[in-house]
Design a protein around this motif. Structure first.
Motif, PDB file in Angstrom:
ATOM      1  N   VAL A 196      -5.708  -0.124   7.347  1.00  0.00           N
ATOM      2  CA  VAL A 196      -6.377   0.194   6.083  1.00  0.00           C
ATOM      3  C   VAL A 196      -7.822   0.567   6.387  1.00  0.00           C
ATOM      4  O   VAL A 196      -8.519  -0.170   7.092  1.00  0.00           O
ATOM      5  CB  VAL A 196      -6.342  -1.019   5.126  1.00  0.00           C
ATOM      6  N   ALA A 197      -8.269   1.691   5.887  1.00  0.00           N
ATOM      7  CA  ALA A 197      -9.672   2.074   6.035  1.00  0.00           C
ATOM      8  C   ALA A 197     -10.490   1.341   4.985  1.00  0.00           C
ATOM      9  O   ALA A 197     -10.301   1.538   3.779  1.00  0.00           O
ATOM     10  CB  ALA A 197      -9.842   3.575   5.877  1.00  0.00           C
ATOM     11  N   ALA A 198     -11.379   0.480   5.446  1.00  0.00           N
ATOM     12  CA  ALA A 198     -12.206  -0.300   4.542  1.00  0.00           C
ATOM     13  C   ALA A 198     -13.151   0.613   3.764  1.00  0.00           C
ATOM     14  O   ALA A 198     -13.539   1.683   4.260  1.00  0.00           O
ATOM     15  CB  ALA A 198     -13.013  -1.327   5.329  1.00  0.00           C
ATOM     16  N   PRO A 199     -13.546   0.213   2.566  1.00  0.00           N
ATOM     17  CA  PRO A 199     -14.520   1.006   1.808  1.00  0.00           C
ATOM     18  C   PRO A 199     -15.898   0.881   2.423  1.00  0.00           C
ATOM     19  O   PRO A 199     -16.411  -0.227   2.593  1.00  0.00           O
ATOM     20  CB  PRO A 199     -14.466   0.382   0.409  1.00  0.00           C
ATOM     21  N   LEU A 200     -16.504   1.991   2.779  1.00  0.00           N
ATOM     22  CA  LEU A 200     -17.814   2.007   3.426  1.00  0.00           C
ATOM     23  C   LEU A 200     -18.805   2.620   2.447  1.00  0.00           C
ATOM     24  O   LEU A 200     -18.956   3.837   2.366  1.00  0.00           O
ATOM     25  CB  LEU A 200     -17.746   2.814   4.725  1.00  0.00           C
ATOM     26  N   ALA A 201     -19.470   1.760   1.679  1.00  0.00           N
ATOM     27  CA  ALA A 201     -20.369   2.237   0.634  1.00  0.00           C
ATOM     28  C   ALA A 201     -21.617   2.855   1.243  1.00  0.00           C
ATOM     29  O   ALA A 201     -22.003   2.547   2.371  1.00  0.00           O
ATOM     30  CB  ALA A 201     -20.750   1.080  -0.296  1.00  0.00           C
ATOM     31  N   PHE A 241       0.795  -1.234   0.000  1.00  0.00           N
ATOM     32  CA  PHE A 241       0.000   0.000   0.000  1.00  0.00           C
ATOM     33  C   PHE A 241       0.828   1.286   0.000  1.00  0.00           C
ATOM     34  O   PHE A 241       0.272   2.371  -0.180  1.00  0.00           O
ATOM     35  CB  PHE A 241      -0.927   0.029   1.220  1.00  0.00           C
ATOM     36  N   GLY A 242       2.127   1.172   0.267  1.00  0.00           N
ATOM     37  CA  GLY A 242       2.930   2.381   0.376  1.00  0.00           C
ATOM     38  C   GLY A 242       2.666   3.149   1.642  1.00  0.00           C
ATOM     39  O   GLY A 242       2.987   4.340   1.739  1.00  0.00           O
ATOM     40  N   SER A 243       2.075   2.495   2.651  1.00  0.00           N
ATOM     41  CA  SER A 243       1.687   3.171   3.883  1.00  0.00           C
ATOM     42  C   SER A 243       2.706   2.951   4.987  1.00  0.00           C
ATOM     43  O   SER A 243       3.489   1.994   4.959  1.00  0.00           O
ATOM     44  CB  SER A 243       0.315   2.680   4.345  1.00  0.00           C
ATOM     45  N   ALA A 244       2.649   3.826   5.984  1.00  0.00           N
ATOM     46  CA  ALA A 244       3.584   3.742   7.103  1.00  0.00           C
ATOM     47  C   ALA A 244       3.099   2.808   8.200  1.00  0.00           C
ATOM     48  O   ALA A 244       3.877   2.393   9.054  1.00  0.00           O
ATOM     49  CB  ALA A 244       3.813   5.135   7.689  1.00  0.00           C
ATOM     50  N   PHE A 292      -3.806   3.639   4.984  1.00  0.00           N
ATOM     51  CA  PHE A 292      -4.209   3.628   3.579  1.00  0.00           C
ATOM     52  C   PHE A 292      -5.719   3.466   3.552  1.00  0.00           C
ATOM     53  O   PHE A 292      -6.273   2.699   4.345  1.00  0.00           O
ATOM     54  CB  PHE A 292      -3.533   2.474   2.837  1.00  0.00           C
ATOM     55  N   ALA A 293      -6.388   4.179   2.663  1.00  0.00           N
ATOM     56  CA  ALA A 293      -7.848   4.154   2.643  1.00  0.00           C
ATOM     57  C   ALA A 293      -8.381   3.867   1.251  1.00  0.00           C
ATOM     58  O   ALA A 293      -7.782   4.248   0.241  1.00  0.00           O
ATOM     59  CB  ALA A 293      -8.411   5.478   3.148  1.00  0.00           C
ATOM     60  N   GLY A 337      -7.021   3.774  -2.565  1.00  0.00           N
ATOM     61  CA  GLY A 337      -7.521   2.705  -3.411  1.00  0.00           C
ATOM     62  C   GLY A 337      -8.985   2.928  -3.738  1.00  0.00           C
ATOM     63  O   GLY A 337      -9.607   3.875  -3.250  1.00  0.00           O
ATOM     64  N   VAL A 338      -9.525   2.057  -4.568  1.00  0.00           N
ATOM     65  CA  VAL A 338     -10.941   2.104  -4.937  1.00  0.00           C
ATOM     66  C   VAL A 338     -11.509   0.693  -4.836  1.00  0.00           C
ATOM     67  O   VAL A 338     -10.852  -0.277  -5.234  1.00  0.00           O
ATOM     68  CB  VAL A 338     -11.142   2.636  -6.373  1.00  0.00           C
ATOM     69  N   ASN A 339     -12.704   0.586  -4.291  1.00  0.00           N
ATOM     70  CA  ASN A 339     -13.391  -0.700  -4.203  1.00  0.00           C
ATOM     71  C   ASN A 339     -14.581  -0.729  -5.153  1.00  0.00           C
ATOM     72  O   ASN A 339     -15.358   0.224  -5.218  1.00  0.00           O
ATOM     73  CB  ASN A 339     -13.879  -0.952  -2.781  1.00  0.00           C
ATOM     74  N   LEU A 340     -14.704  -1.832  -5.896  1.00  0.00           N
ATOM     75  CA  LEU A 340     -15.824  -2.037  -6.819  1.00  0.00           C
ATOM     76  C   LEU A 340     -16.620  -3.268  -6.414  1.00  0.00           C
ATOM     77  O   LEU A 340     -16.056  -4.257  -5.923  1.00  0.00           O
ATOM     78  CB  LEU A 340     -15.317  -2.241  -8.243  1.00  0.00           C
TER      79      LEU A 340
END
Length: 345
Positions: free
Chosen positions: A17-22, A10-13, A40-41, A68-71
């Motif tokens: 990770v923040a999950a995608p909350l639709a 993710f390139g995060s420190a 990372f979100a 990121g993007v969640n589909l």
């Protein structure tokens, strides 16, 4: 804390990770806050038009925020007109206070703008794209990876994980039964036996050898530590962010998470026709026994009612998605949540 595993993916420190909350809970402000705190979100692209997703991508790109993007992977038609109409009549009284005639609602099946969203992410690539509800088609995976995007698939069993590995994905999101919101099961008619997040992470990692993001039941730093120790590359949190300053969750949802009268979560298909974990309420008690499977048809059927109920503060007609750690969701900045979860790593 070396950070090598999560930094590589993710390139995060940090591993958070923040999950995608639709449905509106994930906002650009929330993505920025998590990233600023070293996490990372994911943006949640589900239920949005391609134009709305493009606007959010542009906003985050303008601030240089990695994300990121969640589909949602579209599925087949799982409900016929007869079963749909029967359920629409059964729940009709719930729409009446808002002037909604649910009994006459049309049966709507859609693909959530799948082709357009894939095209958008190929034209404007992001570091990571995750898929939920099934396996994306191989062509989409190949195209995204050629564009420089890492691809993740949500899985709820070893069998799903092995099928995802065959697609050549870069990693997996292992979603345990404790997770709030929709189950990512690929087969809602035949879901795998419920499995807690930690053993699922262990089994999926052993079976596939792929990086695994753990999702489900995270209530505090002890859970993050335990999941990383079990082999998770990163740990997804969702419910813990719902009451934060940057969340787009409704006031009704936020208040329900802190309501002492809400004593537990259950899996239900009553609101959307697909299994999802949320706070138990009167709508679930009344209609879960008769609710059919049928996503997204039931989602569209109840969507207007849920929005009106949320606006009116009627929590017993709202999908109060929440994982089992909901009691630990606090108010305040989202950055404080990330910092608390990683303070002892």
């Amino acid at each position: 804390m070396t950070g090598d595993a999560w930094t590589n993916l993710f390139g995060s420190a940090t591993p958070v990770v923040a999950a995608p909350l639709a449905g509106g809970a994930t906002t650009c402000a929330l993505v920025r806050a998590v990233a600023a705190a070293g996490g990372f979100a994911f943006l949640a692209a589900g239920y949005k038009t391609p134009e709305a997703v493009a606007a959010e991508l542009a906003e985050l790109r303008a601030t240089g925020t990695p994300h990121g993007v969640n589909l949602f992977v579209p599925g087949g038609r799982d409900i016929d007109e007869t079963a749909f109409r029967r359920y629409a009549h059964q729940i009709a009284a719930e729409g009446a206070p808002y002037g909604l005639d649910l009994a006459a609602a049309p049966l709507v099946h859609d693909d959530d703008h799948w082709p357009d969203k894939i095209d958008l992410l190929l034209a404007a690539p992001v570091p990571v794209v995750s898929f939920t509800f099934g396996l994306p088609d191989p062509a989409a995976v190949t195209a995204l990876r050629r564009a420089g995007t890492r691809v993740l698939v949500t899985v709820t069993s070893v069998d799903e994980a092995l099928a995802a590995r065959e697609l050549g994905v870069d990693g997996l999101v292992a979603q345990g039964t404790e997770a709030g919101g929709h189950s990512g099961t690929h087969t809602p008619h035949r879901p795998a036996p419920p499995t807690s997040t930690r053993p699922l992470v262990h089994d999926v990692l052993r079976a596939t050898g792929l990086p695994v993001v753990a999702a489900g039941g995270v209530a505090g730093p002890d859970d993050v530590r335990a999941l990383v120790a079990a082999g998770a590359t990163a740990v997804a949190v969702g419910t813990l962010l719902l009451r934060t300053d940057e969340s787009g969750a409704s006031r009704t949802h936020r208040d329900a998470l802190a309501d002492p009268a809400r004593t537990g979560t259950v899996l239900t298909r009553a609101f959307t026709g697909r299994p999802a974990r949320g706070l138990r309420n009167a709508f679930i008690d009344r209609y879960e026994p008769v609710a059919p499977l049928g996503y997204p048809e039931l989602h569209h059927l109840t969507r207007g009612m849920r929005a009106a109920a949320a606006a009116a503060g009627h929590a017993d007609r709202v999908h109060l998605w929440a994982g089992t750690g909901y009691r630990h969701a606090t108010t305040g900045p989202a950055a404080a949540v990330v910092e608390r979860l990683t303070a002892t790593l």
